[in-house]
Design a protein around this motif. Structure first.
Motif, PDB file in Angstrom:
ATOM      1  N   SER A   1       0.826  -1.208   0.000  1.00 62.22           N
ATOM      2  CA  SER A   1       0.000   0.000   0.000  1.00 62.22           C
ATOM      3  C   SER A   1       0.856   1.253   0.000  1.00 62.22           C
ATOM      4  O   SER A   1       0.451   2.302  -0.495  1.00 62.22           O
ATOM      5  N   LEU A   2       2.078   1.150   0.562  1.00 59.94           N
ATOM      6  CA  LEU A   2       2.975   2.315   0.597  1.00 59.94           C
ATOM      7  C   LEU A   2       3.548   2.627  -0.776  1.00 59.94           C
ATOM      8  O   LEU A   2       3.993   3.736  -1.032  1.00 59.94           O
ATOM      9  N   ASP A   3       3.580   1.600  -1.655  1.00 61.28           N
ATOM     10  CA  ASP A   3       4.141   1.796  -2.998  1.00 61.28           C
ATOM     11  C   ASP A   3       3.127   2.359  -3.978  1.00 61.28           C
ATOM     12  O   ASP A   3       3.477   2.828  -5.048  1.00 61.28           O
ATOM     13  N   LYS A   4       1.846   2.297  -3.626  1.00 62.23           N
ATOM     14  CA  LYS A   4       0.808   2.720  -4.551  1.00 62.23           C
ATOM     15  C   LYS A   4       0.727   4.238  -4.620  1.00 62.23           C
ATOM     16  O   LYS A   4       0.867   4.911  -3.600  1.00 62.23           O
ATOM     17  N   PRO A   5       0.514   4.789  -5.814  1.00 60.60           N
ATOM     18  CA  PRO A   5       0.370   6.243  -5.941  1.00 60.60           C
ATOM     19  C   PRO A   5      -0.919   6.702  -5.284  1.00 60.60           C
ATOM     20  O   PRO A   5      -1.868   5.925  -5.164  1.00 60.60           O
ATOM     21  N   PRO A   6      -0.976   7.962  -4.816  1.00 62.02           N
ATOM     22  CA  PRO A   6      -2.204   8.482  -4.214  1.00 62.02           C
ATOM     23  C   PRO A   6      -3.371   8.397  -5.187  1.00 62.02           C
ATOM     24  O   PRO A   6      -3.196   8.469  -6.398  1.00 62.02           O
ATOM     25  N   ILE A   7      -4.580   8.204  -4.621  1.00 62.46           N
ATOM     26  CA  ILE A   7      -5.778   8.143  -5.453  1.00 62.46           C
ATOM     27  C   ILE A   7      -5.931   9.444  -6.234  1.00 62.46           C
ATOM     28  O   ILE A   7      -5.762  10.534  -5.700  1.00 62.46           O
ATOM     29  N   GLY A   8      -6.277   9.325  -7.529  1.00 67.19           N
ATOM     30  CA  GLY A   8      -6.484  10.523  -8.344  1.00 67.19           C
ATOM     31  C   GLY A   8      -5.240  11.001  -9.058  1.00 67.19           C
ATOM     32  O   GLY A   8      -5.267  11.994  -9.764  1.00 67.19           O
ATOM     33  N   THR A   9      -4.120  10.294  -8.865  1.00 69.88           N
ATOM     34  CA  THR A   9      -2.896  10.676  -9.558  1.00 69.88           C
ATOM     35  C   THR A   9      -2.586   9.657 -10.637  1.00 69.88           C
ATOM     36  O   THR A   9      -3.068   8.525 -10.626  1.00 69.88           O
ATOM     37  N   SER A  10      -1.754  10.060 -11.589  1.00 67.94           N
ATOM     38  CA  SER A  10      -1.343   9.154 -12.660  1.00 67.94           C
ATOM     39  C   SER A  10       0.027   9.566 -13.142  1.00 67.94           C
ATOM     40  O   SER A  10       0.523  10.647 -12.807  1.00 67.94           O
ATOM     41  N   THR A  11       0.647   8.719 -13.900  1.00 64.64           N
ATOM     42  CA  THR A  11       1.957   9.019 -14.449  1.00 64.64           C
ATOM     43  C   THR A  11       1.798   9.824 -15.736  1.00 64.64           C
ATOM     44  O   THR A  11       1.054   9.431 -16.632  1.00 64.64           O
ATOM     45  N   VAL A  12       2.491  10.948 -15.818  1.00 66.51           N
ATOM     46  CA  VAL A  12       2.427  11.807 -16.999  1.00 66.51           C
ATOM     47  C   VAL A  12       3.819  11.913 -17.598  1.00 66.51           C
ATOM     48  O   VAL A  12       4.782  12.214 -16.891  1.00 66.51           O
ATOM     49  N   LYS A  13       3.928  11.646 -18.868  1.00 64.22           N
ATOM     50  CA  LYS A  13       5.216  11.717 -19.550  1.00 64.22           C
ATOM     51  C   LYS A  13       5.232  12.890 -20.521  1.00 64.22           C
ATOM     52  O   LYS A  13       4.234  13.166 -21.192  1.00 64.22           O
ATOM     53  N   TRP A  14       6.383  13.561 -20.593  1.00 61.82           N
ATOM     54  CA  TRP A  14       6.529  14.671 -21.537  1.00 61.82           C
ATOM     55  C   TRP A  14       6.660  14.109 -22.948  1.00 61.82           C
ATOM     56  O   TRP A  14       7.227  13.037 -23.161  1.00 61.82           O
ATOM     57  N   ARG A  15       6.114  14.804 -23.913  1.00 62.37           N
ATOM     58  CA  ARG A  15       6.276  14.412 -25.315  1.00 62.37           C
ATOM     59  C   ARG A  15       6.366  15.669 -26.171  1.00 62.37           C
ATOM     60  O   ARG A  15       5.953  16.752 -25.764  1.00 62.37           O
ATOM     61  N   PHE A  16       6.934  15.515 -27.355  1.00 52.09           N
ATOM     62  CA  PHE A  16       7.023  16.635 -28.269  1.00 52.09           C
ATOM     63  C   PHE A  16       5.624  17.083 -28.683  1.00 52.09           C
ATOM     64  O   PHE A  16       4.749  16.240 -28.921  1.00 52.09           O
ATOM     65  N   PRO A  17       5.394  18.405 -28.763  1.00 53.67           N
ATOM     66  CA  PRO A  17       4.079  18.883 -29.210  1.00 53.67           C
ATOM     67  C   PRO A  17       3.796  18.431 -30.639  1.00 53.67           C
ATOM     68  O   PRO A  17       4.707  18.254 -31.449  1.00 53.67           O
ATOM     69  N   ASP A  18       2.525  18.219 -30.925  1.00 52.69           N
ATOM     70  CA  ASP A  18       2.128  17.884 -32.289  1.00 52.69           C
ATOM     71  C   ASP A  18       2.375  19.073 -33.212  1.00 52.69           C
ATOM     72  O   ASP A  18       2.458  20.226 -32.771  1.00 52.69           O
ATOM     73  N   ILE A  19       2.464  18.785 -34.504  1.00 52.22           N
ATOM     74  CA  ILE A  19       2.522  19.835 -35.521  1.00 52.22           C
ATOM     75  C   ILE A  19       1.108  20.008 -36.060  1.00 52.22           C
ATOM     76  O   ILE A  19       0.452  19.034 -36.445  1.00 52.22           O
TER      77      ILE A  19
END
Length: 242
Positions: A3-21
């Motif tokens: 349970s200590l390893d789990k991310p807080p409720i309502g959060t997610s992993t977000v990765k940076w990416r190049f903007p679309d053209i």
């Protein structure tokens, strides 16, 4: 996973990416890339400079994701760029009259976009597009005040559900040679939605109703669809030039 390893409720992993053209610019990127490729056989000394030009064209037409504030009584910036003018002015003839913004002078906030800024423009408010008026004109420096009256430009008026109308103007600059609209009269738009694009350097003016106070200052940089440019019922954060 404990349970200590789990991310807080309502959060997610977000990765940076190049903007679309943006689709409007993809053909220009392909043309620039093709010229760079041809230079390999014609005159290879130009290949690297042309590759950088291709990357510059791709960057100009980038279309990043924006998160618009969900808040009543605010206007968001229609353009990325530098706030260069905040002043009370008479309305352009195309935006004046009972079927547009009225007849009284309004505070105009001008945002100058350099060639390094994102050039996709967004609506400052949710509502219905009432007017899209294109006017051909000159291509002087968009940072000049008289560019509002003499340059190629496109006026738009959007009306919210309460009948309040907001007007803004896309203005071509020294390098810009076409203003593109993504909407037409009668279209429903959501605050922060893409409504147009100006190619290669330009300016956007937004006219604030009397009940809205400017929440930006001269020299501030804005982000289209995200920066709150005005609030209803709030005084201007700085003096407005008369």
């Amino acid at each position: 996973m404990t349970s200590l390893d789990k991310p807080p409720i309502g959060t997610s992993t977000v990765k940076w990416r190049f903007p679309d053209i943006h689709p409007e610019g993809r053909k220009y990127v392909l043309i620039a890339a093709a010229i760079a490729l041809v230079s390999l056989w014609v005159w290879d000394v130009l290949t690297w400079p042309l590759i950088f030009v291709t990357l510059g064209v791709a960057a100009f037409f980038r279309d990043p994701v924006r998160v618009t504030p969900v808040e009543d009584g605010v206007l968001v910036a229609p353009a990325d760029g530098l706030v260069t003018m905040i002043q009370r002015v008479s309305l352009p003839p195309e935006l004046a009259g009972p079927h547009a913004l009225g007849t009284e002078p309004m505070v105009r906030v001008s945002i100058f976009m350099s060639v390094f800024d994102v050039h996709v423009n967004r609506t400052p408010i949710t509502g219905t597009i009432r007017h899209v008026i294109y006017i051909s004109g000159k291509f002087m420096n968009a940072d000049l005040d008289k560019a509002s009256d003499e340059n190629e430009r496109q006026h738009m008026v959007v009306e919210d559900r309460d009948g309040l109308r907001i007007g803004f103007t896309q203005i071509a600059g020294l390098v810009a040679r076409r203003i593109v609209a993504f909407v037409k009269p009668g279209d429903m738009v959501v605050g922060g939605q893409r409504i147009g694009l100006i190619r290669f350097g330009s300016r956007v003016d937004i006219f604030l109703p009397e009940e809205y106070g400017a929440q930006v200052i001269l020299g501030q940089r804005t982000i289209a669809g995200e920066t709150i440019i005005a609030r209803r019922g709030i005084q201007n954060v700085a003096g407005v030039a008369q």
